[in-house]
Design a protein around this motif. Structure first.
Motif, PDB file in Angstrom:
ATOM      1  N   GLY A   6       0.788  -1.224   0.000  1.00 58.75           N
ATOM      2  CA  GLY A   6       0.000   0.000   0.000  1.00 58.75           C
ATOM      3  C   GLY A   6       0.812   1.262   0.000  1.00 58.75           C
ATOM      4  O   GLY A   6       0.297   2.321  -0.371  1.00 58.75           O
ATOM      5  N   GLU A   7       2.078   1.188   0.401  1.00 64.98           N
ATOM      6  CA  GLU A   7       2.865   2.426   0.377  1.00 64.98           C
ATOM      7  C   GLU A   7       3.120   2.865  -1.058  1.00 64.98           C
ATOM      8  O   GLU A   7       3.298   4.054  -1.322  1.00 64.98           O
ATOM      9  CB  GLU A   7       4.155   2.297   1.172  1.00 64.98           C
ATOM     10  CG  GLU A   7       5.230   1.426   0.598  1.00 64.98           C
ATOM     11  CD  GLU A   7       6.548   1.561   1.375  1.00 64.98           C
ATOM     12  OE1 GLU A   7       7.441   2.269   0.882  1.00 64.98           O
ATOM     13  OE2 GLU A   7       6.678   0.960   2.460  1.00 64.98           O
ATOM     14  N   GLU A   8       3.114   1.898  -2.012  1.00 66.83           N
ATOM     15  CA  GLU A   8       3.269   2.270  -3.416  1.00 66.83           C
ATOM     16  C   GLU A   8       2.052   3.013  -3.949  1.00 66.83           C
ATOM     17  O   GLU A   8       2.101   3.604  -5.037  1.00 66.83           O
ATOM     18  CB  GLU A   8       3.564   1.029  -4.269  1.00 66.83           C
ATOM     19  CG  GLU A   8       2.363   0.150  -4.581  1.00 66.83           C
ATOM     20  CD  GLU A   8       2.050  -0.871  -3.500  1.00 66.83           C
ATOM     21  OE1 GLU A   8       1.375  -1.873  -3.813  1.00 66.83           O
ATOM     22  OE2 GLU A   8       2.478  -0.676  -2.339  1.00 66.83           O
ATOM     23  N   LEU A   9       0.952   3.011  -3.183  1.00 62.93           N
ATOM     24  CA  LEU A   9      -0.236   3.799  -3.518  1.00 62.93           C
ATOM     25  C   LEU A   9      -0.270   5.114  -2.745  1.00 62.93           C
ATOM     26  O   LEU A   9      -1.212   5.896  -2.893  1.00 62.93           O
ATOM     27  CB  LEU A   9      -1.502   2.993  -3.218  1.00 62.93           C
ATOM     28  CG  LEU A   9      -1.610   1.620  -3.894  1.00 62.93           C
ATOM     29  CD1 LEU A   9      -2.906   0.930  -3.466  1.00 62.93           C
ATOM     30  CD2 LEU A   9      -1.540   1.747  -5.413  1.00 62.93           C
ATOM     31  N   GLY A  10       0.742   5.346  -1.916  1.00 63.90           N
ATOM     32  CA  GLY A  10       0.778   6.559  -1.104  1.00 63.90           C
ATOM     33  C   GLY A  10      -0.248   6.552   0.008  1.00 63.90           C
ATOM     34  O   GLY A  10      -0.690   7.624   0.449  1.00 63.90           O
ATOM     35  N   LEU A  11      -0.629   5.373   0.494  1.00 69.26           N
ATOM     36  CA  LEU A  11      -1.683   5.291   1.504  1.00 69.26           C
ATOM     37  C   LEU A  11      -1.274   5.962   2.815  1.00 69.26           C
ATOM     38  O   LEU A  11      -0.150   5.826   3.281  1.00 69.26           O
ATOM     39  CB  LEU A  11      -2.054   3.835   1.788  1.00 69.26           C
ATOM     40  CG  LEU A  11      -2.783   3.067   0.687  1.00 69.26           C
ATOM     41  CD1 LEU A  11      -3.233   1.721   1.226  1.00 69.26           C
ATOM     42  CD2 LEU A  11      -3.970   3.849   0.136  1.00 69.26           C
ATOM     43  N   HIS A  12      -2.250   6.646   3.390  1.00 69.20           N
ATOM     44  CA  HIS A  12      -2.131   7.151   4.753  1.00 69.20           C
ATOM     45  C   HIS A  12      -2.695   6.130   5.728  1.00 69.20           C
ATOM     46  O   HIS A  12      -3.406   5.193   5.345  1.00 69.20           O
ATOM     47  CB  HIS A  12      -2.901   8.469   4.895  1.00 69.20           C
ATOM     48  CG  HIS A  12      -2.158   9.668   4.394  1.00 69.20           C
ATOM     49  ND1 HIS A  12      -1.210  10.313   5.143  1.00 69.20           N
ATOM     50  CD2 HIS A  12      -2.220  10.333   3.213  1.00 69.20           C
ATOM     51  CE1 HIS A  12      -0.724  11.333   4.464  1.00 69.20           C
ATOM     52  NE2 HIS A  12      -1.315  11.370   3.276  1.00 69.20           N
ATOM     53  N   GLU A  13      -2.369   6.331   6.994  1.00 69.87           N
ATOM     54  CA  GLU A  13      -2.973   5.545   8.068  1.00 69.87           C
ATOM     55  C   GLU A  13      -4.475   5.805   8.101  1.00 69.87           C
ATOM     56  O   GLU A  13      -4.946   6.919   7.847  1.00 69.87           O
ATOM     57  CB  GLU A  13      -2.348   5.956   9.408  1.00 69.87           C
ATOM     58  CG  GLU A  13      -2.718   5.076  10.580  1.00 69.87           C
ATOM     59  CD  GLU A  13      -1.863   3.832  10.660  1.00 69.87           C
ATOM     60  OE1 GLU A  13      -2.032   3.080  11.639  1.00 69.87           O
ATOM     61  OE2 GLU A  13      -1.016   3.620   9.769  1.00 69.87           O
ATOM     62  N   VAL A  14      -5.243   4.766   8.451  1.00 71.52           N
ATOM     63  CA  VAL A  14      -6.692   4.913   8.616  1.00 71.52           C
ATOM     64  C   VAL A  14      -6.979   5.095  10.105  1.00 71.52           C
ATOM     65  O   VAL A  14      -6.748   4.195  10.909  1.00 71.52           O
ATOM     66  CB  VAL A  14      -7.443   3.692   8.061  1.00 71.52           C
ATOM     67  CG1 VAL A  14      -8.949   3.846   8.292  1.00 71.52           C
ATOM     68  CG2 VAL A  14      -7.149   3.524   6.569  1.00 71.52           C
ATOM     69  N   ALA A  15      -7.463   6.254  10.460  1.00 78.12           N
ATOM     70  CA  ALA A  15      -7.773   6.542  11.870  1.00 78.12           C
ATOM     71  C   ALA A  15      -9.226   6.260  12.201  1.00 78.12           C
ATOM     72  O   ALA A  15      -9.563   5.938  13.343  1.00 78.12           O
ATOM     73  CB  ALA A  15      -7.447   7.994  12.196  1.00 78.12           C
ATOM     74  N   GLU A  16     -10.098   6.397  11.190  1.00 76.64           N
ATOM     75  CA  GLU A  16     -11.535   6.346  11.436  1.00 76.64           C
ATOM     76  C   GLU A  16     -12.067   4.912  11.452  1.00 76.64           C
ATOM     77  O   GLU A  16     -12.847   4.492  10.616  1.00 76.64           O
ATOM     78  CB  GLU A  16     -12.281   7.202  10.406  1.00 76.64           C
ATOM     79  CG  GLU A  16     -11.953   6.893   8.932  1.00 76.64           C
ATOM     80  CD  GLU A  16     -10.819   7.721   8.368  1.00 76.64           C
ATOM     81  OE1 GLU A  16      -9.774   7.820   9.025  1.00 76.64           O
ATOM     82  OE2 GLU A  16     -10.969   8.261   7.263  1.00 76.64           O
TER      83      GLU A  16
END
Length: 548
Positions: free
Chosen positions: A390-400
């Motif tokens: 997922g880092e290759e998609l630039g994903l952020h952490e999901v907080a919600e």
């Protein structure tokens, strides 16, 4: 595929199977799901895939509570599915690394169930760490120790004895003084190596062996003891007797099987795990705790290259994994508060997670911009790089994530103190318009946020400015430019700009500041994390050059 030291400068992609791709629609990722995405991994250009645990498990700790080390969880597939996946990855030029979890088993493991039935003093109980309790009736635990996930580190069983668990209560620690335990893990290593596995990632490699000679120290006494190889629980010298035996197993194959240690130890002791007589390589986690800061990055690179030279191994670079807040988010939050030794005194991003992603304010664009710069910096370094799905998609952490949907035992055992690791384990978004963003037909085991639509692989495919395109171009260019395992630092005239050159002239410049940086006259980069600004390197950006 038969180069014996392929791992020294490899790019290894971590797959967390339950959150990668779901082929059967039950909401949990599986081996056939990974098989369906082999083309993604091939096009990305990775050298190897590391599979986090896919073994039978009750998921008390995301699969790191293993009930059977030589099988596949039926929810994830079969051994035949595993064999087909290995064959497909090998056909794509990708090697396979699997997770081994040797410190503890699941409480559902046949051995532990046998231990519960066998009773005090039995051979079955000797495979684990059982003790009588304290107090007049033994109703108090043997010590006041606390587990890594919070709460007591001892659990009482029906006949009154207590067992030790460094992690969740469902994860009883094994007794590595027991020859049967040692022999069984050798069988496990051979089982997977014989099925074509190329290497092993060793979970909490520094915690296997223990000295629990009575009288046991109190928690305060335990915490005060130096970790110099003689600590009762952590980073003991005698753990390398285990790994010497494993090394003989690895070296009995042609080519030799590889191993990498997850060892959270004093940096001076990392070479013990990375030596050719032990596991051969060890994770360097320093960048997981670093801010996006030139001084911190340069110190980390320098110290870890020295450690690698001491062991004769290559170092490893990790920006994200299944245990930490994704680095795109870390870099978009205020810097961590740090002690005098530079170590963070609070968990990076935990306050933001505890607030549900509301405070402090996350600058998503800045975080992603810095993440793109950081990965080009890391991929330019000598050594191997581990990237997390997922880092290759630039994903952020999901907080919600609602409390009712959370799964991490850290959250349940430390309410209000640590939100846990679920936010980096949310199932991946493959297609913006598909159910569950293309993860699978069923409801994902962790909820996906609506903003995943913009990050989905389908939205980034063919976009020259996307993070997915950057990763593909970086890995292809790295393969072409890769050279000997060394670098030379080059003065830049600015404290917030780092420049290094590899032996063939390949040059990397990273601007950690916000002001553009003047490139040398006539310098034309082969790859940049951000477009140049009037011929200058933008702030928070990295550029690669063939030679400079």
């Amino acid at each position: 595929m038969d180069l014996p030291e392929w791992w020294r400068q490899a790019v290894v992609y971590q797959v967390y199977p339950r959150s990668f791709a779901d082929a059967d629609g039950d909401g949990i990722g599986d081996l056939r799901g990974i098989l369906s995405r082999v083309d993604h991994l091939r096009e990305l250009g990775v050298d190897a895939v590391w599979l986090s645990p896919f073994y039978p498990s009750e998921l008390a700790d995301g699969g790191y509570d293993v009930a059977d080390y030589r099988d596949v969880d039926p929810r994830l597939g079969t051994l035949d599915d595993f064999d087909r996946l290995v064959e497909a990855l090998h056909s794509a030029g990708i090697r396979v690394v699997v997770d081994i979890v040797p410190n503890h088993t699941s409480d559902q493991h046949a051995w532990f169930q046998e231990a519960l039935a066998a009773g005090s003093g039995s051979a079955a109980r000797d495979r684990y760490i059982f003790r009588d309790g304290t107090g007049p009736d033994g109703s108090e635990p043997p010590t006041d120790w606390v587990s890594v996930f919070g709460g007591p580190a001892w659990e009482r069983v029906a006949d009154g004895q207590w067992y030790f668990h460094n992690f969740a209560v469902e994860q009883p620690d094994l007794n590595w003084d027991n020859p049967e335990v040692r022999a069984d893990f050798v069988r496990t290593l051979r089982f997977w190596a014989d099925r074509g596995v190329d290497g092993f990632r060793i979970d909490v490699a520094h915690m296997l062996t223990k000295d629990l000679t009575d009288p046991l120290p109190s928690r305060a006494e335990l915490d005060a003891l130096p970790r110099d190889g003689r600590h009762p629980l952590i980073d003991r010298d005698d753990v390398h007797e285990v790994y010497a035996q494993w090394r003989a197993v690895f070296d009995s194959y042609d080519p030799p099987r590889t191993a990498v240690a997850e060892a959270w130890v004093d940096p001076a002791r990392i070479p013990l795990y990375a030596s050719a007589e032990s596991l051969g390589q060890a994770f360097n986690f320093d960048l997981l705790e670093a801010d996006f800061d030139a001084g911190q990055f340069s110190r980390i690179v320098g110290s870890n290259l020295l450690l690698a030279a001491e062991s004769g191994s290559s170092t490893t670079w990790v920006l994200s994994n299944h245990d930490v807040v994704r680095h795109a988010t870390r870099y978009g939050l205020p810097d961590a508060e740090r002690a005098g030794d530079g170590r963070p005194v609070r968990k990076h991003g935990n306050e933001w997670l505890l607030s549900g992603g509301r405070s402090p304010e996350l600058d998503r664009e800045k975080g992603l911009r810095r993440a793109r710069a950081a990965i080009l910096f890391v991929l330019g370094l000598p050594g191997s790089a581990y990237i997390y799905q997922g880092e290759e998609l630039g994903l952020h952490e999901v907080a919600e994530i609602p409390d009712s949907r959370r799964q991490d035992p850290t959250f349940f055992r430390s309410p209000g103190e640590d939100i846990g690791r679920d936010g980096c384990r949310v199932p991946l978004p493959w297609s913006a318009g598909a159910p569950a963003f293309g993860f699978g037909a069923g409801e994902p085991h962790l909820p996906q946020p609506s903003w995943f639509a913009q990050a989905a692989a389908s939205e980034q495919e063919g976009d020259p400015a996307s993070t997915l395109t950057l990763y593909r171009e970086a890995l292809a260019t790295r393969r072409r430019l890769q050279t000997a395992e060394s670098l030379d630092w080059v003065e830049t005239g600015r404290d917030d700009v780092l420049r290094f050159r590899r032996p063939n002239g390949w040059t990397v410049i990273t601007n950690f500041g916000t002001e553009p940086f003047d490139l040398p006259d006539g310098a034309t980069p082969v790859l940049t994390s951000e477009p140049l600004v009037g011929g200058r390197l933008a702030g928070e950006a990295t550029a690669w050059f063939n030679a400079l």
